[in-house]
Write an enzyme that holds these catalytic residues in place. Structure first.
Site, PDB file in Angstrom:
ATOM      1  N   ASP A  19       0.874  -1.163   0.000  1.00 47.20           N
ATOM      2  CA  ASP A  19       0.000   0.000   0.000  1.00 47.20           C
ATOM      3  C   ASP A  19       0.922   1.226   0.000  1.00 47.20           C
ATOM      4  O   ASP A  19       2.139   1.101   0.118  1.00 47.20           O
ATOM      5  CB  ASP A  19      -0.881  -0.039   1.259  1.00 47.20           C
ATOM      6  CG  ASP A  19      -1.685   1.232   1.450  1.00 47.20           C
ATOM      7  OD1 ASP A  19      -2.347   1.665   0.497  1.00 47.20           O
ATOM      8  OD2 ASP A  19      -1.633   1.793   2.555  1.00 47.20           O
ATOM      9  N   ASP A  21      -0.045   5.141   1.366  1.00 47.44           N
ATOM     10  CA  ASP A  21      -0.208   6.001   2.542  1.00 47.44           C
ATOM     11  C   ASP A  21      -0.217   5.178   3.819  1.00 47.44           C
ATOM     12  O   ASP A  21      -1.024   4.250   3.973  1.00 47.44           O
ATOM     13  CB  ASP A  21      -1.504   6.808   2.438  1.00 47.44           C
ATOM     14  CG  ASP A  21      -1.427   7.888   1.371  1.00 47.44           C
ATOM     15  OD1 ASP A  21      -0.508   8.713   1.431  1.00 47.44           O
ATOM     16  OD2 ASP A  21      -2.286   7.897   0.479  1.00 47.44           O
ATOM     17  N   THR A 112      -2.629   1.295  -4.368  1.00 47.68           N
ATOM     18  CA  THR A 112      -3.067   2.412  -3.545  1.00 47.68           C
ATOM     19  C   THR A 112      -4.457   2.897  -3.931  1.00 47.68           C
ATOM     20  O   THR A 112      -4.864   2.793  -5.092  1.00 47.68           O
ATOM     21  CB  THR A 112      -2.070   3.584  -3.655  1.00 47.68           C
ATOM     22  OG1 THR A 112      -2.572   4.734  -2.960  1.00 47.68           O
ATOM     23  CG2 THR A 112      -1.812   3.973  -5.111  1.00 47.68           C
ATOM     24  N   SER A 113      -5.163   3.445  -2.959  1.00 51.64           N
ATOM     25  CA  SER A 113      -6.475   4.030  -3.210  1.00 51.64           C
ATOM     26  C   SER A 113      -6.362   5.444  -3.763  1.00 51.64           C
ATOM     27  O   SER A 113      -7.383   6.053  -4.120  1.00 51.64           O
ATOM     28  CB  SER A 113      -7.300   4.041  -1.913  1.00 51.64           C
ATOM     29  OG  SER A 113      -7.588   2.725  -1.494  1.00 51.64           O
ATOM     30  N   LYS A 144     -10.589  -0.765  -2.161  1.00 49.68           N
ATOM     31  CA  LYS A 144     -10.445  -1.497  -0.907  1.00 49.68           C
ATOM     32  C   LYS A 144     -11.632  -1.169  -0.005  1.00 49.68           C
ATOM     33  O   LYS A 144     -12.074  -0.027   0.008  1.00 49.68           O
ATOM     34  CB  LYS A 144      -9.143  -1.104  -0.206  1.00 49.68           C
ATOM     35  CG  LYS A 144      -7.884  -1.377  -1.039  1.00 49.68           C
ATOM     36  CD  LYS A 144      -6.651  -0.785  -0.350  1.00 49.68           C
ATOM     37  CE  LYS A 144      -5.412  -0.953  -1.212  1.00 49.68           C
ATOM     38  NZ  LYS A 144      -4.223  -0.317  -0.600  1.00 49.68           N
ATOM     39  N   ASP A 169      -1.391  -1.091   6.169  1.00 48.37           N
ATOM     40  CA  ASP A 169      -1.513  -0.463   7.486  1.00 48.37           C
ATOM     41  C   ASP A 169      -2.948  -0.219   7.914  1.00 48.37           C
ATOM     42  O   ASP A 169      -3.225  -0.097   9.110  1.00 48.37           O
ATOM     43  CB  ASP A 169      -0.772   0.881   7.500  1.00 48.37           C
ATOM     44  CG  ASP A 169      -1.534   1.952   6.727  1.00 48.37           C
ATOM     45  OD1 ASP A 169      -1.859   2.997   7.319  1.00 48.37           O
ATOM     46  OD2 ASP A 169      -1.817   1.736   5.535  1.00 48.37           O
TER      47      ASP A 169
END
Length: 225
Positions: A19, A21, A112-113, A144, A169
């Protein structure tokens, strides 16, 4: 397969997924600032937004919390613009740069989002190279905690889910990695109940990666913790 902390000393995989962030990049201050302004504008509970938004696509969070009748697309784009122009305080997690440099380019990816522009801005601000394979919000139809992004990244790298490890995370991302059937390692202490029973690390300090091969000559990655 998800391994408890005491079982992980060395992990052998074919691909490593990250991921961004909170996992590779610490952008907490910017995230809290932007969502704080959004909450203040509409009189929303910022604590509730932050509790549920981490690791989730911005549009999904806007859709959940924006007042009835709001232009979801316009609001999401506005927030994205704010995030893309704010980089103060963004840093890489300890050991992240070294670990990424030690991995073969064809054996790791970032999922990543964030959209691709924001991902590039934050990785650059943190002094990290964008992985050759990156799955951003534009590349998936379901964000996600749906596993689509992680399954897509594994397919792009030519790896089966059982041969992949994910570093995550946030609860939404952890849930996505588990649903994808991938070994999941939690970075930091914000995983919540979703992280129960999973191996957790504070950062990448002390993690070493070695490239090896199996009996058929296919590339393997050994991660030592």
């Amino acid at each position: 397969m998800n391994l408890p902390a005491e079982a992980v000393k060395m992990l052998t995989v074919r691909a490593v997924l990250f991921d961004m962030d909170g996992t590779l990049v610490d952008s907490t201050a910017i995230v809290e600032q932007v969502w704080g302004e959004f909450a203040g504008r509409y009189g929303l509970d910022i604590d509730e937004i932050l509790r549920t938004s981490h690791g989730v696509q911005a549009k999904d969070t806007v859709r959940r919390f924006a007042p009835a009748g709001a232009d979801i697309d316009a609001l999401a784009e506005e927030l994205g613009g704010m995030e893309r122009t704010r980089t103060e305080g963004i840093v890489a997690l300890p050991g992240a740069a070294e670990l990424l440099r030690s991995l073969p380019a064809d054996a790791f990816a970032m999922v990543t989002s964030a959209d691709r522009i924001l991902a590039g801005v934050r990785m650059k601000a943190a002094g990290l190279e964008m992985p050759a394979t990156t799955v951003t919000s534009e590349a998936v139809t379901r964000g996600k905690p749906d596993p689509e992004g992680y399954l897509s990244a594994a397919a792009l790298l030519g790896a089966e889910p059982a041969d992949v490890v994910v570093f995550e995370d946030a609860p939404a991302g952890i849930a996505a990695a588990i649903a994808a059937g991938m070994t999941t390692i939690v970075v930091g202490g914000n995983g919540g109940p979703t992280a129960d029973g999973l191996w957790q690390i504070p950062d990448y300090s002390g993690i070493a990666a070695t490239v090896t091969a199996d009996a058929e000559g296919r590339q393997l990655i050994e991660l030592r913790f």
